[in-house]
Design an enzyme around this catalytic site. Sequence first.
Site, short mmCIF file in Angstrom:
data_model
loop_
_atom_site.label_atom_id
_atom_site.label_comp_id
_atom_site.label_asym_id
_atom_site.label_seq_id
_atom_site.Cartn_x
_atom_site.Cartn_y
_atom_site.Cartn_z
N ASN A 1 0.75 -5.12 -2.27
CA ASN A 1 1.17 -3.92 -1.36
C ASN A 1 0.02 -3.78 -0.24
O ASN A 1 -1.02 -3.44 -0.86
CB ASN A 1 1.36 -2.84 -2.37
CG ASN A 1 1.25 -1.53 -1.41
OD1 ASN A 1 2.06 -1.45 -0.37
ND2 ASN A 1 0.95 -0.34 -2.27
N CYS B 1 4.48 -2.42 0.31
CA CYS B 1 5.51 -2.89 -0.56
C CYS B 1 5.15 -1.97 -1.71
O CYS B 1 4.55 -0.99 -1.76
CB CYS B 1 5.25 -4.21 -0.95
SG CYS B 1 5.33 -5.41 0.44
#
Length: 614
Positions: free
Chosen positions: A77, A2
């Site tokens: 992430n 991400c």
Amino acid sequence: MCGIAGWVDWKRDLSREGPVLEAMIAPLADRGPDAGGIWCSGHCAFGHRRLAVVDLVGGAQPMVRSRGDRTYVLVYNGQLYNTQELREELIARGHAFSTQSDTEVLLVAYMEWGPECTRRLNGIYAFAVWDEAGQQLFLARDRFGVKPLFYKTMGSAILFGSELKALLAHPLVQPEVDAEGLAEVLYLGPSRTPGHGVFRGVREVLPGHWLLFDRAGVRTQPYWQLESRPHTDGPAETAERVRELLREAVRRQLVADVPVATLLSGGLDSSAITAFAAEAFRAQGRGPLHTWSIDYAENDRHFRAHAFQPDPDSAYAGAMAESLGTVHHEVVIDTPQLVDALEKAALIRDLPGMADVDAALFLFCREIKKGATVVLSGECADEVFGGYPWFHRPGPETGRTFPWIRSLEARTALLQPGVTGPIRAEDYVAQRYSDTVARVPRLPGEEPEEARIRELFYLNFAWFMATLLDRNDRMSMAVGLEARVPFCDHLLVEYVWNIPWRLKTYGGREKGILREALRGVLPEAVRTRRKSPFPKTHHPEYFRAVRDRVLALLDDPACRLHEIVRADRVRALARQDHEATDLPWFGQLMSGPQYFAWLIQLEAWLRHYKVVLV
């Protein structure tokens, strides 16, 4: 995988700053093409872009959970490889879960253990947690910095983001680069000092560190570091342990609810990853593994063997794929594609990078994304096991300096005098080198030769590996492809770190103990093949194309390169033939043609970001 961004400010009400967070995450859309979200409160605003890999329905972010009167918010992430073990432990401690995502496990782990949760994580990650009741922000990054995390403090505020472009999208951040930042680009580039963000005031959370921001300011602390201790296993035990640690790392890293593939060059490292992945696929009944390799148009005609690249990959990759029964794909890149992708690669990285080495990986990943969302790479094996030539060939480049920063005097001679003010190239590089060597975890009583080799390994971890991981992350995530690196599994690295050099070079070969560990796993022709790096083009047309583009840029008085380089000297260099300019200047792959390609990237960076030199 991400993209994340955030803003905490003790003197501003951020509850209505959603548009600013939208602006910060917009440049990260390629990292997370599947979904996006923002969360804002009085003093905190988070943004997130999602690439769905596990639990495609659950796992939306920013993720909010409460425990009693405390509310926690997470943006993340990465990928945890020990999600199931953590989940089971947390359930035993009384927690319940509503999704199958590692995101929820990570958030609950922080709620349970606080900053100490980082010691329990096995994975690649950069994440932020906001504690609403405690009014504090927590940031953390994985042990080797596989996932990026930049930040900037400004008085009462802190901004953070997965990439520099997220910070530069904030209205309070200007694209200013001072003399030190320029020295990073011109003297150390494409590497960077650990933690340095090049743009003025921008830092990067160090690998294996966490950061806490509250009203008292910023506090950072390492939660993991290499430890030096005697190695007591013999050759057979060591090889077996290496084999099983690598096999388990690959098995863990195959977790995904989306298609998974591997990179396969036919070299030792990618072949090992692929062999263990194919083995796991068969055991799990997942069908045939897909593998991918890269080549360049007409490289069969123009390839030139040298010390860094002894032979081409294609025959080995094909033979390896056939032996494992994988579905193999070869991506062939031509010269115009490669040249056209140079500027794009610089903007993906937000800095001038590894020239066509970056551009080729971007084009390669773009093709892989058509068939997979996760790919396992053999990256970092040479740093972990000592595969690079500078470990094995004593010479000036292995002296008391970074062995991959080459021809520094020749490079600086092409620059405008005083371009970095009072900072001299040799002094700047020497200081960064000595600062790094001072942090090497020593083993008391170690022989001088072993101590020096330990220094080289540490330098490679902190610098060269970080550069390649930057490249790996940015070029893959630019197309929404998650690249995983089993050789960076910390359990494997911790073990190999303490294997003495005589065992690492078992049998008198580079990466000898890894080769021994793979006996019976790989075909002998691959197991004994000499090291060959990520391939590059050898087509002479590439040199002519990048040279001519640089000359065309320099013909324009408005070209920003005039602020940095001496145009007359660059033109003189361009008048030499390909062979004469083939001067190595960074690592194994960057020589004369790559210098001109790097200048194209430097101009694109200065122009696109409207860089202000201060």
